[in-house]
Design a protein around this motif. Sequence first.
Motif, PDB file in Angstrom:
ATOM      1  N   LYS A   7      49.276  40.775  46.463  1.00 19.90           N
ATOM      2  CA  LYS A   7      49.206  40.914  47.918  1.00 19.90           C
ATOM      3  C   LYS A   7      50.291  41.863  48.453  1.00 19.90           C
ATOM      4  N   GLU A   8      51.422  41.866  47.798  1.00 15.81           N
ATOM      5  CA  GLU A   8      52.497  42.772  48.208  1.00 15.81           C
ATOM      6  C   GLU A   8      52.112  44.223  47.926  1.00 15.81           C
ATOM      7  N   ALA A   9      51.541  44.457  46.761  1.00 17.34           N
ATOM      8  CA  ALA A   9      51.140  45.816  46.369  1.00 17.34           C
ATOM      9  C   ALA A   9      49.887  46.280  47.112  1.00 17.34           C
ATOM     10  N   LEU A  10      48.982  45.341  47.374  1.00 22.01           N
ATOM     11  CA  LEU A  10      47.687  45.652  48.008  1.00 22.01           C
ATOM     12  C   LEU A  10      47.463  44.716  49.197  1.00 22.01           C
ATOM     13  N   PRO A  11      48.142  44.971  50.301  1.00 21.65           N
ATOM     14  CA  PRO A  11      48.101  44.040  51.439  1.00 21.65           C
ATOM     15  C   PRO A  11      46.695  43.786  52.007  1.00 21.65           C
ATOM     16  N   GLU A  12      45.780  44.730  51.812  1.00 28.55           N
ATOM     17  CA  GLU A  12      44.431  44.591  52.385  1.00 28.55           C
ATOM     18  C   GLU A  12      43.446  43.879  51.457  1.00 28.55           C
ATOM     19  N   ILE A  13      43.844  43.622  50.229  1.00 30.19           N
ATOM     20  CA  ILE A  13      42.906  43.059  49.251  1.00 30.19           C
ATOM     21  C   ILE A  13      42.385  41.696  49.698  1.00 30.19           C
ATOM     22  N   LYS A  14      41.115  41.455  49.413  1.00 25.50           N
ATOM     23  CA  LYS A  14      40.517  40.133  49.649  1.00 25.50           C
ATOM     24  C   LYS A  14      40.329  39.492  48.278  1.00 25.50           C
ATOM     25  N   ILE A  15      40.861  38.287  48.146  1.00 23.09           N
ATOM     26  CA  ILE A  15      40.869  37.617  46.848  1.00 23.09           C
ATOM     27  C   ILE A  15      40.003  36.362  46.884  1.00 23.09           C
ATOM     28  N   ILE A  16      39.138  36.249  45.894  1.00 18.66           N
ATOM     29  CA  ILE A  16      38.269  35.074  45.742  1.00 18.66           C
ATOM     30  C   ILE A  16      38.729  34.319  44.495  1.00 18.66           C
ATOM     31  N   MET A  17      39.165  33.090  44.704  1.00 16.33           N
ATOM     32  CA  MET A  17      39.635  32.248  43.608  1.00 16.33           C
ATOM     33  C   MET A  17      38.507  31.314  43.176  1.00 16.33           C
ATOM     34  N   LEU A  18      38.201  31.327  41.877  1.00  8.87           N
ATOM     35  CA  LEU A  18      37.163  30.452  41.343  1.00  8.87           C
ATOM     36  C   LEU A  18      37.801  29.236  40.690  1.00  8.87           C
ATOM     37  N   ALA A  49      23.658  32.041  30.161  1.00  9.39           N
ATOM     38  CA  ALA A  49      23.090  32.894  31.218  1.00  9.39           C
ATOM     39  C   ALA A  49      22.850  32.056  32.475  1.00  9.39           C
ATOM     40  N   ALA A  50      22.341  30.844  32.302  1.00 10.02           N
ATOM     41  CA  ALA A  50      22.084  29.965  33.450  1.00 10.02           C
ATOM     42  C   ALA A  50      23.399  29.592  34.151  1.00 10.02           C
ATOM     43  N   GLY A  51      24.415  29.303  33.367  1.00  2.88           N
ATOM     44  CA  GLY A  51      25.728  28.976  33.931  1.00  2.88           C
ATOM     45  C   GLY A  51      26.331  30.149  34.680  1.00  2.88           C
ATOM     46  N   HIS A  52      26.197  31.341  34.107  1.00  2.00           N
ATOM     47  CA  HIS A  52      26.688  32.542  34.789  1.00  2.00           C
ATOM     48  C   HIS A  52      25.947  32.746  36.106  1.00  2.00           C
ATOM     49  N   GLY A  53      24.660  32.396  36.119  1.00  2.04           N
ATOM     50  CA  GLY A  53      23.866  32.493  37.349  1.00  2.04           C
ATOM     51  C   GLY A  53      24.428  31.613  38.454  1.00  2.04           C
ATOM     52  N   VAL A  54      24.835  30.406  38.099  1.00  2.00           N
ATOM     53  CA  VAL A  54      25.424  29.464  39.058  1.00  2.00           C
ATOM     54  C   VAL A  54      26.712  30.053  39.660  1.00  2.00           C
ATOM     55  N   ILE A  55      27.545  30.605  38.789  1.00  2.86           N
ATOM     56  CA  ILE A  55      28.820  31.196  39.226  1.00  2.86           C
ATOM     57  C   ILE A  55      28.550  32.426  40.100  1.00  2.86           C
ATOM     58  N   ALA A  56      27.647  33.284  39.649  1.00  5.77           N
ATOM     59  CA  ALA A  56      27.337  34.512  40.387  1.00  5.77           C
ATOM     60  C   ALA A  56      26.835  34.201  41.794  1.00  5.77           C
ATOM     61  N   LYS A  57      25.969  33.206  41.908  1.00  2.00           N
ATOM     62  CA  LYS A  57      25.425  32.830  43.215  1.00  2.00           C
ATOM     63  C   LYS A  57      26.543  32.336  44.133  1.00  2.00           C
ATOM     64  N   ALA A  58      27.426  31.507  43.596  1.00  3.30           N
ATOM     65  CA  ALA A  58      28.530  30.951  44.395  1.00  3.30           C
ATOM     66  C   ALA A  58      29.490  32.058  44.850  1.00  3.30           C
ATOM     67  N   VAL A  59      29.797  32.980  43.950  1.00  2.00           N
ATOM     68  CA  VAL A  59      30.713  34.081  44.291  1.00  2.00           C
ATOM     69  C   VAL A  59      30.050  35.021  45.296  1.00  2.00           C
ATOM     70  N   SER A  60      28.773  35.293  45.087  1.00  2.00           N
ATOM     71  CA  SER A  60      28.024  36.170  45.982  1.00  2.00           C
ATOM     72  C   SER A  60      27.993  35.613  47.405  1.00  2.00           C
ATOM     73  N   GLU A  61      27.783  34.314  47.534  1.00  2.00           N
ATOM     74  CA  GLU A  61      27.777  33.667  48.852  1.00  2.00           C
ATOM     75  C   GLU A  61      29.145  33.782  49.521  1.00  2.00           C
ATOM     76  N   GLU A  62      30.201  33.577  48.745  1.00  2.00           N
ATOM     77  CA  GLU A  62      31.571  33.681  49.280  1.00  2.00           C
ATOM     78  C   GLU A  62      31.882  35.131  49.670  1.00  2.00           C
ATOM     79  N   PHE A  63      31.451  36.065  48.833  1.00  2.00           N
ATOM     80  CA  PHE A  63      31.674  37.488  49.117  1.00  2.00           C
ATOM     81  C   PHE A  63      31.001  37.864  50.446  1.00  2.00           C
TER      82      PHE A  63
END
Length: 172
Positions: free
Chosen positions: A74-85, A152-166
């Motif tokens: 955050k110090e180096a990139l003050p504008e960055i948006k961070i998504i924590m999983l 692949a199914a598990g990655h789908g679950v994660i991708a959907k959750a991250v996509s919604e947050e994004f």
Amino acid sequence: EENHNEYKFINKGISGNRIVDLYARIKCDIINLKPDYMSILIGINDVWHELSSENGIDNEKFKKILSMLIEEVKEALPEIKIIMLEPFVLKGPATEEKWATFRSETELRAKSVKEVSEKYNLSFVPLQDKFDELSKNTETTYWLADGVHPTAAGHGVIAKAVSEEFDKIHNL
């Protein structure tokens, strides 16, 4: 003219990394790339490596280093948006032998990720409850091959959750 519908994804995840390994790569793999967004999924190897080879990272140190990492980014990139999983685990071939410890220690790392997210006002994507819910009617190995690594199914679950947050943070 910039096209605002174009995204370039750079996956810097490394299988087997613990928080200390990720922290060691912060400059070349995060800061130097100057991303607008970043997602982090870390924690399970900090638990697993302790149970398999006594080379894990205890929860207190995990949280401390994760906080340092976020502060520096955050110090180096003050504008960055961070998504924590949220790190997650299910009972499977790799986890059933030491299941109680796997689960309780992963939950501690998850709590740390949530607390760090709140402290630095970052997006937090819960995943454990999703996988627990999905596993009620399906073999855990359908979602996480060995209890840790997503199929692949598990990655789908994660991708959907991250996509919604994004979508949520992108449209602010």
